[in-house]
Design a protein around this motif. Structure first.
Motif, PDB file in Angstrom:
ATOM      1  N   GLY A 279      41.123  35.226   2.489  1.00 36.59           N
ATOM      2  CA  GLY A 279      41.999  35.230   3.649  1.00 36.59           C
ATOM      3  C   GLY A 279      42.880  34.000   3.722  1.00 36.59           C
ATOM      4  N   ASP A 280      43.571  33.844   4.854  1.00 37.65           N
ATOM      5  CA  ASP A 280      44.450  32.694   5.049  1.00 37.65           C
ATOM      6  C   ASP A 280      43.649  31.400   4.989  1.00 37.65           C
ATOM      7  OD1 ASP A 280      46.464  34.472   5.407  1.00 37.65           O
ATOM      8  OD2 ASP A 280      46.457  34.384   7.586  1.00 37.65           O
ATOM      9  N   ASN A 281      44.236  30.398   4.340  1.00 37.17           N
ATOM     10  CA  ASN A 281      43.642  29.054   4.237  1.00 37.17           C
ATOM     11  C   ASN A 281      42.316  29.054   3.484  1.00 37.17           C
ATOM     12  OD1 ASN A 281      45.776  27.946   5.836  1.00 37.17           O
ATOM     13  ND2 ASN A 281      44.720  28.667   7.677  1.00 37.17           N
ATOM     14  N   PHE A 282      42.094  30.068   2.654  1.00 34.70           N
ATOM     15  CA  PHE A 282      40.915  30.126   1.796  1.00 34.70           C
ATOM     16  C   PHE A 282      41.359  30.314   0.353  1.00 34.70           C
ATOM     17  CE2 PHE A 282      38.699  30.560   5.700  1.00 34.70           C
ATOM     18  CZ  PHE A 282      37.350  30.316   5.466  1.00 34.70           C
ATOM     19  N   GLN A 283      40.518  29.849  -0.566  1.00 31.48           N
ATOM     20  CA  GLN A 283      40.779  29.997  -1.987  1.00 31.48           C
ATOM     21  C   GLN A 283      39.458  30.305  -2.691  1.00 31.48           C
ATOM     22  OE1 GLN A 283      42.262  26.115  -3.048  1.00 31.48           O
ATOM     23  NE2 GLN A 283      40.202  25.213  -3.144  1.00 31.48           N
ATOM     24  N   VAL A 284      39.535  30.702  -3.965  1.00 32.38           N
ATOM     25  CA  VAL A 284      38.306  30.911  -4.728  1.00 32.38           C
ATOM     26  C   VAL A 284      37.577  29.585  -4.843  1.00 32.38           C
ATOM     27  CG1 VAL A 284      37.349  31.600  -6.945  1.00 32.38           C
ATOM     28  CG2 VAL A 284      39.293  32.839  -5.998  1.00 32.38           C
ATOM     29  N   CYS A 285      36.304  29.584  -4.507  1.00 27.55           N
ATOM     30  CA  CYS A 285      35.525  28.341  -4.549  1.00 27.55           C
ATOM     31  C   CYS A 285      35.557  27.744  -5.951  1.00 27.55           C
ATOM     32  CB  CYS A 285      34.084  28.603  -4.138  1.00 27.55           C
ATOM     33  SG  CYS A 285      33.909  29.222  -2.447  1.00 27.55           S
ATOM     34  N   SER A 286      35.607  26.421  -5.993  1.00 26.91           N
ATOM     35  CA  SER A 286      35.694  25.712  -7.260  1.00 26.91           C
ATOM     36  C   SER A 286      34.849  24.446  -7.193  1.00 26.91           C
ATOM     37  CB  SER A 286      37.160  25.399  -7.565  1.00 26.91           C
ATOM     38  OG  SER A 286      37.289  24.833  -8.850  1.00 26.91           O
ATOM     39  N   ILE A 287      35.037  23.556  -8.144  1.00 30.90           N
ATOM     40  CA  ILE A 287      34.189  22.361  -8.231  1.00 30.90           C
ATOM     41  C   ILE A 287      34.333  21.455  -7.014  1.00 30.90           C
ATOM     42  CG2 ILE A 287      34.011  22.344 -10.749  1.00 30.90           C
ATOM     43  CD1 ILE A 287      36.340  20.450 -10.878  1.00 30.90           C
ATOM     44  N   GLU A 288      35.484  21.487  -6.352  1.00 30.24           N
ATOM     45  CA  GLU A 288      35.661  20.641  -5.169  1.00 30.24           C
ATOM     46  C   GLU A 288      34.988  21.219  -3.935  1.00 30.24           C
ATOM     47  OE1 GLU A 288      39.739  22.788  -5.590  1.00 30.24           O
ATOM     48  OE2 GLU A 288      38.135  22.039  -6.897  1.00 30.24           O
ATOM     49  N   ASN A 289      34.411  22.410  -4.051  1.00 26.53           N
ATOM     50  CA  ASN A 289      33.768  23.062  -2.903  1.00 26.53           C
ATOM     51  C   ASN A 289      32.243  23.127  -3.028  1.00 26.53           C
ATOM     52  OD1 ASN A 289      36.466  25.084  -3.498  1.00 26.53           O
ATOM     53  ND2 ASN A 289      36.353  23.987  -1.548  1.00 26.53           N
ATOM     54  N   ILE A 290      31.673  22.397  -3.965  1.00 26.75           N
ATOM     55  CA  ILE A 290      30.225  22.445  -4.194  1.00 26.75           C
ATOM     56  C   ILE A 290      29.450  22.100  -2.928  1.00 26.75           C
ATOM     57  CG2 ILE A 290      28.312  21.457  -5.498  1.00 26.75           C
ATOM     58  CD1 ILE A 290      30.123  23.347  -7.088  1.00 26.75           C
ATOM     59  N   GLN A 291      29.936  21.107  -2.205  1.00 28.68           N
ATOM     60  CA  GLN A 291      29.239  20.692  -0.976  1.00 28.68           C
ATOM     61  C   GLN A 291      29.200  21.831   0.046  1.00 28.68           C
ATOM     62  OE1 GLN A 291      30.748  17.060   0.702  1.00 28.68           O
ATOM     63  NE2 GLN A 291      29.335  17.071   2.430  1.00 28.68           N
ATOM     64  N   ASP A 292      30.283  22.588   0.142  1.00 29.32           N
ATOM     65  CA  ASP A 292      30.308  23.730   1.073  1.00 29.32           C
ATOM     66  C   ASP A 292      29.341  24.817   0.616  1.00 29.32           C
ATOM     67  OD1 ASP A 292      32.266  22.627   2.764  1.00 29.32           O
ATOM     68  OD2 ASP A 292      33.874  23.327   1.459  1.00 29.32           O
ATOM     69  N   LEU A 293      29.257  25.055  -0.688  1.00 28.91           N
ATOM     70  CA  LEU A 293      28.366  26.086  -1.206  1.00 28.91           C
ATOM     71  C   LEU A 293      26.898  25.712  -1.012  1.00 28.91           C
ATOM     72  CD1 LEU A 293      30.265  26.998  -4.507  1.00 28.91           C
ATOM     73  CD2 LEU A 293      30.143  28.363  -2.423  1.00 28.91           C
ATOM     74  N   ASN A 294      26.603  24.429  -1.027  1.00 29.84           N
ATOM     75  CA  ASN A 294      25.223  23.980  -0.837  1.00 29.84           C
ATOM     76  C   ASN A 294      24.695  24.276   0.564  1.00 29.84           C
ATOM     77  OD1 ASN A 294      24.696  23.032  -3.423  1.00 29.84           O
ATOM     78  ND2 ASN A 294      25.541  21.001  -3.005  1.00 29.84           N
ATOM     79  N   VAL A 295      25.588  24.564   1.504  1.00 33.32           N
ATOM     80  CA  VAL A 295      25.169  24.870   2.870  1.00 33.32           C
ATOM     81  C   VAL A 295      24.471  26.229   2.941  1.00 33.32           C
ATOM     82  CG1 VAL A 295      26.028  25.260   5.224  1.00 33.32           C
ATOM     83  CG2 VAL A 295      27.004  23.433   3.843  1.00 33.32           C
ATOM     84  N   LEU A 296      24.772  27.123   1.989  1.00 30.92           N
ATOM     85  CA  LEU A 296      24.185  28.461   1.993  1.00 30.92           C
ATOM     86  C   LEU A 296      22.660  28.382   1.869  1.00 30.92           C
ATOM     87  CD1 LEU A 296      24.681  31.537   1.917  1.00 30.92           C
ATOM     88  CD2 LEU A 296      24.837  31.361  -0.576  1.00 30.92           C
ATOM     89  N   SER A 297      21.968  28.959   2.830  1.00 30.08           N
ATOM     90  CA  SER A 297      20.505  28.890   2.843  1.00 30.08           C
ATOM     91  C   SER A 297      19.909  29.818   1.790  1.00 30.08           C
ATOM     92  CB  SER A 297      19.975  29.264   4.227  1.00 30.08           C
ATOM     93  OG  SER A 297      20.167  30.649   4.467  1.00 30.08           O
ATOM     94  N   TRP A 298      18.652  29.523   1.412  1.00 23.28           N
ATOM     95  CA  TRP A 298      17.958  30.364   0.441  1.00 23.28           C
ATOM     96  C   TRP A 298      17.762  31.777   0.994  1.00 23.28           C
ATOM     97  CZ3 TRP A 298      17.292  29.189  -4.476  1.00 23.28           C
ATOM     98  CH2 TRP A 298      17.365  27.847  -4.874  1.00 23.28           C
TER      99      TRP A 298
END
Length: 384
Positions: A279-298
């Motif tokens: 969507g708007d203001n979003f992009q395919v996650c990449s190496i600069e987004n690792i911290q955001d991906l780590n928020v995803l719970s198990w």
């Protein structure tokens, strides 16, 4: 009144003035369709048509059949109707008329005059290529009606509270008409395709309501208003976007995740091209987004059905962008897992399974990846 010359409604001789009406019989011929016969009428008058049926109904059957000659007007009365005379349509090609010399008269029929039916010409004229036209021996002239002064053309404005909507929201478009009188014909178009037609009489507003907007509703909406004085239009472009990071609004993650979304779909080419699913203001996650991906719970990772790719390849030394001959990282319960190396996110070495025969592993292949992980675009700090 017979055979008078004056300002009534004919440029030439007024053969008959009908009682209690602004209708006169004018002698003469014309070329082409009956509409062209307005040249026989004075200024401010025109060939009578089906639109003046309320005026024509004031003419009695006795008077209509006592006038010498046969005077045509722009109407077709096929099947007891009252509609325009159409030269190339066999169901609307009977040319209406008034006068005792008209060929076809039926005192029991229904027509524009309301008391019997009279036709100047009848029956499959369109097949003979002569419908709605003048022919000697058929018509002596035309009926001319006094035309009311045309109202000013309408002014139109399309109003909505915003132009960008979140998928699932309610959208209301209002076409506000002003500076006019009388009935207004409204046509709504979306991307130049007609979607709604109505006539306004008292309430000069036309509305389009969308209960739950989605991306199919995005586009240009035009309101076209028309009256006897002319027409005008206004348009607005509205857009529907995903509530989170998916273009369709169909994120497979709970809404508590503000910066990441799992967006189903396919893409062409490199994983970076999966941006079309975001969507708007979003992009395919990449190496600069690792911290955001780590928020995803198990727990949420376990319930994430499928395998959603992102632009990272796991490495024992450092995280890298996905390259053609490397393995593309992914998240979801259907992704493949390796114990070593450690992996770029805290979830370990999760990756998208690929066909061994395929060299470029950073692309979409049916049956291997479910979609992409979309991350909110980082806000770049201004250089001071």
């Amino acid at each position: 009144m017979k055979c008078t010359i004056g300002p009534l409604g004919c440029k030439g001789i007024v053969e008959h003035k009908f009682n209690q009406t602004n209708v006169v019989a004018c002698s003469g011929s014309w070329t082409g369709h009956i509409n062209n016969a307005s040249s026989l009428c004075r200024r401010g008058w025109g060939v009578c048509s089906w639109k003046e049926s309320s005026m024509l109904k004031k003419i009695s059957w006795q008077e209509a059949t006592s006038v010498n000659g046969c005077y045509a007007y722009d109407a077709s009365q096929d099947g007891g109707t009252c509609k325009p005379c159409v030269s190339d349509h066999w169901g609307s090609d009977d040319l209406a008329g008034i006068g005792k010399s008209c060929q076809h008269r039926n005192p029991m029929g229904k027509s524009c005059i309301g008391h019997g039916k009279i036709d100047a010409s009848c029956c499959v004229d369109s097949l003979l290529r002569r419908a709605c036209t003048y022919r000697p021996g058929i018509a002596s002239g035309v009926l001319c009606c006094k035309k009311e002064a045309s109202p000013p053309p309408p002014q139109v404005q399309v109003i909505t509270d915003k132009s960008t909507f979140i998928i699932g929201e309610k959208a209301l478009l209002v076409c506000q008409v002003s500076n006019t009188k009388g009935p207004i014909n409204i046509a709504w178009l979306k991307d130049k395709t007609l979607i709604k037609v109505e006539q306004l009489k008292k309430n000069l507003q036309s509305k389009i309501s969308i209960d739950k907007i989605n991306h199919h509703h995005s586009g240009e909406y035009t309101c076209l208003a028309t009256n006897d004085g002319g027409s005008s239009q206004d348009h607005i472009y509205i857009r529907a976007r995903g509530r989170q990071g998916c273009a369709t609004g169909d994120s497979r993650l709970p809404r508590k995740y503000y910066n990441i979304s799992a967006c189903p779909g396919r893409w062409k080419g490199h994983i970076r091209n999966g941006r079309s699913l975001c969507g708007d203001n979003f992009q395919v996650c990449s190496i600069e987004n690792i911290q955001d991906l780590n928020v995803l719970s198990w727990k949420d990772l376990f319930f994430l059905d499928g395998c959603f790719a992102y632009d990272v390849t796991h490495s024992s030394k450092k995280c890298l962008h996905c390259k053609d001959n490397t393995i593309m990282a992914g998240l979801g319960r259907s992704c493949q897992y390796k114990l070593k190396p450690k992996g770029c996110t805290r979830h370990g070495y999760l990756y998208v399974k690929s066909n061994k025969k395929v060299k470029n592993k950073c692309m979409y292949y049916k049956g291997y990846s479910t979609g992409v992980m979309c991350c909110r675009t980082p806000i770049k700090e201004a250089i001071k």
